[in-house]
Design a protein around this motif. Structure first.
Motif, mmCIF file in Angstrom:
data_model
loop_
_atom_site.group_PDB
_atom_site.id
_atom_site.type_symbol
_atom_site.label_atom_id
_atom_site.label_comp_id
_atom_site.label_asym_id
_atom_site.label_seq_id
_atom_site.Cartn_x
_atom_site.Cartn_y
_atom_site.Cartn_z
ATOM 1 N N GLY A 68 0.919 -1.300 0.003
ATOM 2 C CA GLY A 68 -0.002 0.115 -0.225
ATOM 3 C C GLY A 68 0.919 1.203 0.007
ATOM 4 N N ARG A 69 0.599 1.985 0.981
ATOM 5 C CA ARG A 69 1.248 3.304 1.091
ATOM 6 C C ARG A 69 2.614 3.299 1.905
ATOM 7 N N VAL A 70 2.886 2.048 2.469
ATOM 8 C CA VAL A 70 4.060 2.157 3.269
ATOM 9 C C VAL A 70 5.072 1.248 2.522
ATOM 10 N N SER A 71 6.485 1.704 2.770
ATOM 11 C CA SER A 71 7.500 0.919 1.836
ATOM 12 C C SER A 71 8.858 1.143 2.783
ATOM 13 N N MET A 72 9.994 0.186 2.295
ATOM 14 C CA MET A 72 10.959 0.337 3.128
ATOM 15 C C MET A 72 12.239 0.439 1.885
ATOM 16 N N GLU A 74 15.550 3.057 0.159
ATOM 17 C CA GLU A 74 16.605 3.781 0.328
ATOM 18 C C GLU A 74 16.662 4.972 1.401
ATOM 19 N N LEU A 75 15.568 5.494 1.617
ATOM 20 C CA LEU A 75 15.434 6.399 2.677
ATOM 21 C C LEU A 75 14.954 6.016 4.051
ATOM 22 N N GLY A 76 14.722 4.649 4.339
ATOM 23 C CA GLY A 76 14.428 3.977 5.254
ATOM 24 C C GLY A 76 12.902 3.597 5.270
ATOM 25 N N VAL A 77 12.174 3.641 6.427
ATOM 26 C CA VAL A 77 10.908 3.115 6.213
ATOM 27 C C VAL A 77 10.156 4.356 5.951
ATOM 28 N N ILE A 96 11.905 7.637 7.803
ATOM 29 C CA ILE A 96 12.962 7.768 8.507
ATOM 30 C C ILE A 96 13.819 6.433 8.594
ATOM 31 N N GLY A 97 15.066 6.791 8.523
ATOM 32 C CA GLY A 97 16.120 5.645 8.504
ATOM 33 C C GLY A 97 17.434 5.813 8.961
ATOM 34 N N PRO A 98 18.383 5.145 8.953
ATOM 35 C CA PRO A 98 19.737 5.473 9.521
ATOM 36 C C PRO A 98 20.614 6.031 8.540
ATOM 37 N N GLY A 99 21.634 6.818 8.954
ATOM 38 C CA GLY A 99 22.725 7.362 8.096
ATOM 39 C C GLY A 99 23.898 7.168 8.936
ATOM 40 N N GLU A 100 24.841 6.331 8.102
ATOM 41 C CA GLU A 100 26.066 5.780 8.703
ATOM 42 C C GLU A 100 26.999 6.756 9.113
ATOM 43 N N GLY A 101 27.899 6.561 9.965
ATOM 44 C CA GLY A 101 28.760 7.551 10.508
ATOM 45 C C GLY A 101 30.261 7.277 9.888
ATOM 46 N N ARG A 102 31.061 8.050 10.376
ATOM 47 C CA ARG A 102 32.403 7.892 9.759
ATOM 48 C C ARG A 102 33.400 7.550 10.928
ATOM 49 N N ARG A 103 34.335 6.607 10.614
ATOM 50 C CA ARG A 103 35.121 6.220 11.702
ATOM 51 C C ARG A 103 36.635 6.972 11.603
ATOM 52 N N GLU A 121 17.831 9.667 10.346
ATOM 53 C CA GLU A 121 17.413 10.856 9.433
ATOM 54 C C GLU A 121 15.947 10.762 9.010
ATOM 55 N N LEU A 122 15.376 12.002 9.210
ATOM 56 C CA LEU A 122 14.043 11.977 8.653
ATOM 57 C C LEU A 122 13.908 12.840 7.599
ATOM 58 N N ALA A 123 13.210 12.104 6.315
ATOM 59 C CA ALA A 123 13.289 12.536 5.237
ATOM 60 C C ALA A 123 11.708 13.129 4.753
ATOM 61 N N VAL A 124 11.581 14.080 4.097
ATOM 62 C CA VAL A 124 10.611 14.486 3.399
ATOM 63 C C VAL A 124 10.655 14.465 1.802
ATOM 64 N N PHE A 125 10.097 13.520 1.220
ATOM 65 C CA PHE A 125 10.337 13.393 -0.124
ATOM 66 C C PHE A 125 9.276 13.579 -1.271
ATOM 67 N N ALA A 126 9.686 13.673 -2.355
ATOM 68 C CA ALA A 126 8.799 13.785 -3.637
ATOM 69 C C ALA A 126 9.382 13.297 -4.860
ATOM 70 N N GLU A 127 8.513 12.760 -5.622
ATOM 71 C CA GLU A 127 8.871 12.174 -6.808
ATOM 72 C C GLU A 127 7.678 12.380 -7.861
ATOM 73 N N ALA A 128 8.314 12.491 -8.934
ATOM 74 C CA ALA A 128 7.229 12.867 -10.320
ATOM 75 C C ALA A 128 8.120 12.337 -11.673
ATOM 76 N N GLU A 129 7.109 12.260 -12.707
ATOM 77 C CA GLU A 129 7.704 11.926 -14.061
ATOM 78 C C GLU A 129 7.219 12.816 -14.912
ATOM 79 N N TRP A 130 7.818 13.047 -15.859
ATOM 80 C CA TRP A 130 7.706 14.048 -16.972
ATOM 81 C C TRP A 130 7.922 13.567 -18.488
#
Length: 263
Positions: A68-72, A74-77, A96-103, A121-130
């Motif tokens: 449905g509208r729920v996904s997992m 690249e950006l997380g859940v 919302i998903g993890p972002g790796e650190g740097r050692r 990381e909290l993401a607000v995203f948009a996708e479109a086609e043209w």
């Protein structure tokens, strides 16, 4: 989005490249009004960090799902707040998903800079086609103790089929980060300067990198697939002047195999 997101010096970059394969399966699942899970395993070669002259090869798991509208992915859940049924394919959502650190120990050039914790990381995203073009954008903010900043991730791409089983996608991506993000990834504080010997460096907000990626996908069967991706990229703006950066450009590659499960 297939960009080397140095918000985490992402080893997950490879996963994002391979997950594009899953995106096609997810789109088909939407059309059929059913769920889908994409699982697989690959390997990826990438810089130790953006600006490093060393590369590493790591496992790259392929994990993507949608119901449905729920996904997992690249950006997380994620959750699609709005999804158009029209030809534009316009979608807005949050994830919302993890972002790796740097050692620090990963590269001698990072000595004295300390570790960069993983981000939440909290993401607000948009996708479109043209037409044949696909656009995506996301505003990503660290809610944890990682880079602590916010960045804008922009991408445009197109793809096509070469045969019944062979297809490709090309994507151009870039990142614009705020000053907190830029300083976490490319800056040198006074304390870090004393420990590392690098001169203090405080970059401002701006574009930090861009990349161009080519993905080739082969459908082995209706459920099994293989994919290979190669990419080139460059640091931009003040990120190019980071005292610990050995080079401005970087290359990446990944290969993987996976299976699509529909239900």
């Amino acid at each position: 989005m297939t960009i080397l997101n140095t918000a985490a010096s992402r080893a997950a970059f490879a996963t994002a490249l391979l997950l594009w394969t899953g995106a096609a399966a997810v789109a088909q699942a939407d059309a059929d009004e059913r769920g889908v899970i994409v699982l697989g395993l690959g390997a990826a070669m990438e810089p130790v960090f953006a600006g490093s002259d060393r590369t590493r090869v790591e496992p790259a798991p392929i994990i993507e799902a949608r119901y449905g509208r729920v996904s997992m992915g690249e950006l997380g859940v994620g959750f699609d707040i709005f999804a158009s049924d029209g030809p534009s394919g316009l979608t807005f959502g949050v994830a919302i998903g993890p972002g790796e650190g740097r050692r620090e120990r990963d590269d001698a050039r990072l000595a004295g800079l300390g570790n960069l914790d993983g981000a939440v990381e909290l993401a607000v995203f948009a996708e479109a086609e043209w037409g044949v073009l696909e656009f995506d954008a996301s505003v990503v903010t660290d809610l944890g103790s990682g880079h602590g900043g916010t960045f804008l991730n922009l991408g445009v791409g197109f793809g096509n089929t070469l045969s019944d089983r062979l297809s490709y996608e090309v994507e151009l991506s870039t990142i614009y980060g705020d000053d907190t993000y830029a300083n976490a990834l490319y800056g040198v504080s006074a304390a870090q300067s004393a420990l590392s010997g690098y001169a203090p460096f405080s970059p401002g907000a701006g574009f930090t990198e861009a990349s161009l990626d080519l993905s080739i996908r082969y459908a082995i069967t209706d459920t099994w697939f293989a994919e290979a991706t190669v990419g080139v990229g460059t640091l931009l703006g003040e990120a190019r002047n980071a005292p610990f950066a050995a080079r401005d450009s970087f290359t990446s590659a990944s290969i993987g195999i996976g299976r699509v499960f529909r239900f």
